[in-house]
Write an enzyme that holds these catalytic residues in place. Structure first.
Site, PDB file in Angstrom:
ATOM      1  N   CYS A  50       0.818  -1.213   0.000  1.00 32.50           N
ATOM      2  CA  CYS A  50       0.000   0.000   0.000  1.00 32.50           C
ATOM      3  C   CYS A  50       0.855   1.269   0.000  1.00 32.50           C
ATOM      4  O   CYS A  50       0.379   2.334  -0.357  1.00 32.50           O
ATOM      5  CB  CYS A  50      -0.979  -0.005   1.161  1.00 32.50           C
ATOM      6  SG  CYS A  50      -0.197  -0.321   2.732  1.00 32.50           S
ATOM      7  N   ARG A  52       4.125   1.365  -1.479  1.00 32.75           N
ATOM      8  CA  ARG A  52       5.121   1.415  -2.552  1.00 32.75           C
ATOM      9  C   ARG A  52       4.807   0.427  -3.663  1.00 32.75           C
ATOM     10  O   ARG A  52       4.221  -0.634  -3.425  1.00 32.75           O
ATOM     11  CB  ARG A  52       6.532   1.184  -2.013  1.00 32.75           C
ATOM     12  CG  ARG A  52       6.830  -0.232  -1.568  1.00 32.75           C
ATOM     13  CD  ARG A  52       8.243  -0.364  -1.048  1.00 32.75           C
ATOM     14  NE  ARG A  52       8.414   0.430   0.160  1.00 32.75           N
ATOM     15  CZ  ARG A  52       9.303   1.413   0.279  1.00 32.75           C
ATOM     16  NH1 ARG A  52      10.101   1.700  -0.720  1.00 32.75           N
ATOM     17  NH2 ARG A  52       9.400   2.092   1.395  1.00 32.75           N
ATOM     18  N   HIS A  99      19.240   0.683  -1.633  1.00 30.97           N
ATOM     19  CA  HIS A  99      17.797   0.910  -1.503  1.00 30.97           C
ATOM     20  C   HIS A  99      17.084  -0.374  -1.085  1.00 30.97           C
ATOM     21  O   HIS A  99      16.241  -0.359  -0.170  1.00 30.97           O
ATOM     22  CB  HIS A  99      17.235   1.425  -2.833  1.00 30.97           C
ATOM     23  CG  HIS A  99      15.755   1.650  -2.783  1.00 30.97           C
ATOM     24  ND1 HIS A  99      15.182   2.696  -2.086  1.00 30.97           N
ATOM     25  CD2 HIS A  99      14.723   0.941  -3.324  1.00 30.97           C
ATOM     26  CE1 HIS A  99      13.868   2.629  -2.211  1.00 30.97           C
ATOM     27  NE2 HIS A  99      13.568   1.579  -2.948  1.00 30.97           N
ATOM     28  N   GLY A 189     -17.876   3.101  24.961  1.00 26.15           N
ATOM     29  CA  GLY A 189     -17.937   3.988  23.792  1.00 26.15           C
ATOM     30  C   GLY A 189     -17.404   3.241  22.588  1.00 26.15           C
ATOM     31  O   GLY A 189     -16.336   2.628  22.659  1.00 26.15           O
ATOM     32  N   LYS A 192     -14.457   5.030  16.357  1.00 25.29           N
ATOM     33  CA  LYS A 192     -13.446   4.491  15.431  1.00 25.29           C
ATOM     34  C   LYS A 192     -12.121   4.212  16.133  1.00 25.29           C
ATOM     35  O   LYS A 192     -11.475   3.199  15.893  1.00 25.29           O
ATOM     36  CB  LYS A 192     -13.207   5.481  14.286  1.00 25.29           C
ATOM     37  CG  LYS A 192     -14.242   5.404  13.212  1.00 25.29           C
ATOM     38  CD  LYS A 192     -13.971   4.226  12.284  1.00 25.29           C
ATOM     39  CE  LYS A 192     -15.198   3.942  11.433  1.00 25.29           C
ATOM     40  NZ  LYS A 192     -15.305   2.519  11.072  1.00 25.29           N
ATOM     41  N   MET A 193     -11.723   5.169  16.999  1.00 25.47           N
ATOM     42  CA  MET A 193     -10.448   5.016  17.704  1.00 25.47           C
ATOM     43  C   MET A 193     -10.472   3.766  18.585  1.00 25.47           C
ATOM     44  O   MET A 193      -9.502   3.018  18.657  1.00 25.47           O
ATOM     45  CB  MET A 193     -10.180   6.252  18.572  1.00 25.47           C
ATOM     46  CG  MET A 193      -9.601   7.414  17.840  1.00 25.47           C
ATOM     47  SD  MET A 193      -7.866   7.134  17.437  1.00 25.47           S
ATOM     48  CE  MET A 193      -7.104   7.591  18.992  1.00 25.47           C
TER      49      MET A 193
END
Lengths: 421, 272
Positions: A50, A52, A99, A189, A192-193
């Site tokens: 996702c 590279r 690299h 609760g 999303k978090m």
């Protein structure tokens, strides 16, 4: 032989461009076949994650491998080459090795030190191997890259401290409880978090998750997603003494858990430790709760602070990792150059052997019939002379392989012995 | 103490020892099926203990708190009766972890006011002493491990609580692991030290009659054991764990060091 890597990553291209170039698992085989089928390309590897998309190739000296890869990417993904060019980077030879080593060691990742990239690179290698796209230089460099990544990880400990808020919370839970398999987690609760944090806790081995939320529907959705148990919102305080970890992310504008309440909770659980993760803003848990013995409270800022400290630590370790990589690159380049002179050495040996055989044939008639012992002595004598003679040039060839001006010396030796005839 | 009174007291101590055994099993395993038997034995022990004290009062004609042994005996009986009342009224079971060993040790000390017997064989005397010393040393070893775990706990707890730089998870044991180590080390040490106290008191009584109990160094040892008992009881009943338990262990190590130092000069007491 040339080595070239061309591609783009999270630093050079936005996600819209990256997703255009991404290869899925199913199309990888055909793409690899296409890549190594192109003129001059002997080996190829496609790394598509996702963050590279990179294509590595080994090619003959007569082609421009970077241009081949650019054409390949544009054609395979149906993208205009001119539109693609600004996002692409290109590394050749020693730069390409560096690299690749950095990518494998997770120094080029968005989150430095994250462990996934090595697995992704190994998967890309396995796919290339399965489709016969690697099997020479590139393969040697890739397998070395895996060893370098392991060395970097072991010697620097770069991936040991978590750097995201969620993984920091999981790490803290482990520091308090050890194994999380038997721990009970209550989520107050269902935002999303919280979902992200629960996902981390789940993957860390937590089995029993209890969810409570003012809106029952959202609690139900989260409980279903994580095989959790719903606790009525009005009764969650009663269930708290049974919980080891409490994750709060409710939108309530006041403290849901106060010190006096938590004192009763901790007494009810006979002072067994409790970890409260308050990722809500405004906070759901009174900070004074942290004053209670055996209660450990971390709010979002505390978690971020620990994560930041870890990130700083990773940066320091990355500097050490860069030094290791530099050392490994030099070693790899030397090995590859040594491999480059192998054909010259073989030619030299063959040439000298030809001369020896020719001279032996010429003088055999003059010598007359020889006994087996004499034949053996003659063989040993001529071979010994040749070996001693060849030792100097061959040692020099190997030495010159790693020197900047070595090509000229190698060329000179080839000419001296007429190896190109 | 008169002969009959002492006899009943010693029989009571035997009955109390069942309660003590239950307490030790409970401390070690956190569960014991012995409780009904232990409670019955404890009750019988209390009755015989009362008989002993009544007999003593009848024979001497004064309230039996005339010396340390009599006072210890009376204190043990009152504690036993109080516990039996609390059990009858509130059914509080956990208290037995504290009361059973306390009553047994106090009764044992009282029962050793005059020597149980004389040494028949020097080898038995020496072997007994070796058993006592080995138990004490094993108890101290357990305490030392517990103390190290306690210090590690306090450091880790401080780091997590104050949100300081945390070590890598793999580098240090989790808090809960350290706490469990403290708990196990504490109970193992308690069992060993208790047995050492029983063996040591009996040995000292046979060796030197009643005068051993007057030595302040012996009293320091008993006080250390008492502190140990309180600590084990608080952990088991009030759930004292974590920081409190760790601090208590470190305090206990201090007391034990004092006891150790006191014992290095004990030989003078038993010197001929």
């Amino acid at each position: 032989m040339k080595l070239c890597i061309t591609g783009l990553n999270h630093r050079t291209a936005p996600v819209e461009v990256r997703e255009q170039l991404a290869f899925d698992e199913h199309s990888l085989g055909a793409a690899l076949a296409d890549l190594v089928g192109r003129p001059g390309i002997s080996e190829g590897l496609i790394l598509s994650t996702c963050n590279r998309v990179e294509v590595s190739v080994a090619s003959g000296d007569s082609v421009d491998p970077g241009a081949v890869i650019e054409r390949f990417l544009a054609e395979r993904r149906g993208v205009d080459p001119a539109a693609l060019a600004p996002f692409l980077y290109r590394y050749e030879d020693a730069e390409a090795i560096r690299h690749l080593f950095r990518v494998a060691s997770s120094l080029d990742s968005m989150v430095v030190g994250e462990p996934q990239i090595l697995g992704q690179l190994k998967a890309a290698y396995a796919a290339a191997k399965a489709h016969g796209a690697v099997g020479g230089w590139l393969e040697a460099i890739l397998t070395r890259a895996f060893s370098v990544a392991k060395r970097v990880r072991t010697e620097t400990g770069i991936g040991e401290n978590p750097v995201s808020v969620s993984s920091t919370a999981v790490d803290l839970a482990r520091q308090i409880f050890g194994s999380l398999a038997e721990r009970r987690v209550m989520v107050i609760g269902a935002g999303k978090m919280a979902e992200l944090a629960v996902k981390h806790l789940r993957s860390a081995g937590v089995q029993r998750i209890y969810v409570t939320n003012r809106t029952l529907e959202r609690a139900r959705a989260m409980a279903e997603a994580f095989q959790g148990i719903i606790v009525e919102y009005d009764r969650f305080l009663e269930a708290l003494p049974e919980m080891d970890i409490v994750l709060t992310s409710s939108g309530a504008p006041f403290y849901l858990l106060r010190k006096d309440q938590m004192r009763r909770v901790i007494e009810a659980r006979r002072h067994r430790p409790m970890f409260l993760i308050d990722i809500a803003v405004p906070r759901n848990v009174d900070p004074a709760v942290n004053e209670l013995d055996n209660v450990f409270l971390y709010d979002i800022d505390d978690l971020a602070r620990v994560a930041d400290a870890n990130l700083g630590e990773r940066r320091k370790r990355a500097e050490l990792a860069e030094r290791i990589i530099e050392e490994e690159v030099q070693r790899m380049v030397a090995r590859l150059k040594a491999r480059e002179v192998v054909p010259t050495i073989v030619s030299l040996q063959e040439r000298l052997e030809q001369i020896r055989q020719a001279e032996l044939a010429r003088y055999r008639s003059r010598l007359g019939p020889l006994t087996a012992e004499q034949e053996e002595a003659l063989e040993a004598l001529t071979r010994g002379i040749l070996n001693k003679f060849a030792h100097g040039p061959m040692t020099e060839l190997r030495r010159q392989a790693s020197q900047p001006e070595g090509v000229q010396t190698i060329e000179l030796i080839r000419r001296m012995f007429r190896l190109d005839d | 103490m008169q002969e009959m009174s002492l006899f009943w007291l010693r029989v009571a101590a035997v009955f109390y020892s069942v309660g003590m055994l239950h307490a030790l099993v409970l401390a070690l395993r956190r569960a014991s099926r012995l409780f009904p038997v232990a409670l019955t034995a404890f009750g019988v022990g209390a009755i015989l203990h009362a008989v002993s004290i009544i007999e003593q009062t009848r024979l001497t004609g004064h309230f039996p708190a005339n010396n340390f042994f009599e006072s210890a005996s009376l204190c043990a009986l009152l504690s036993a009766l109080l516990y039996l009342f609390v059990w009858w009224r509130y059914r509080v079971r956990n208290l037995c972890l504290f009361i059973f060993p306390l009553v047994f040790v106090l009764t044992l000390i009282s029962a050793l006011a005059s020597p149980l017997a004389r040494w028949g064989d020097e080898r038995v005397r020496d072997a007994w002493l070796v058993v006592h010393v080995v138990l004490v040393l094993a108890g101290y070893a357990a305490l030392a491990v517990t103390a190290v775990a306690s210090i590690a706990y306090l450091i880790r707890e401080r780091q997590i609580k104050r949100k300081l730089a945390l070590p890598k998870s793999a580098e240090a044991p989790a808090l809960l692991t350290l706490d469990e180590l403290i708990g196990r080390g504490m109970t193992a040490g308690f069992v060993l030290i208790t047995l050492a106290v029983v063996a040591g008191s009996t040995w000292a009584s046979i060796e030197s009659g009643a005068r051993w109990i007057r030595d302040p160094r012996i009293l320091i040892s008993l006080a250390t054991w008492g502190l140990y008992l309180v600590m084990v009881f608080l952990r088991a009943s009030a759930g004292w764990r974590g920081r409190k338990a760790a601090v208590m262990v470190i305090a206990l190590v201090g007391c034990s060091a004092l006891t150790w130092a006191a014992h290095t000069s004990l030989r003078t007491l038993f010197a001929p």
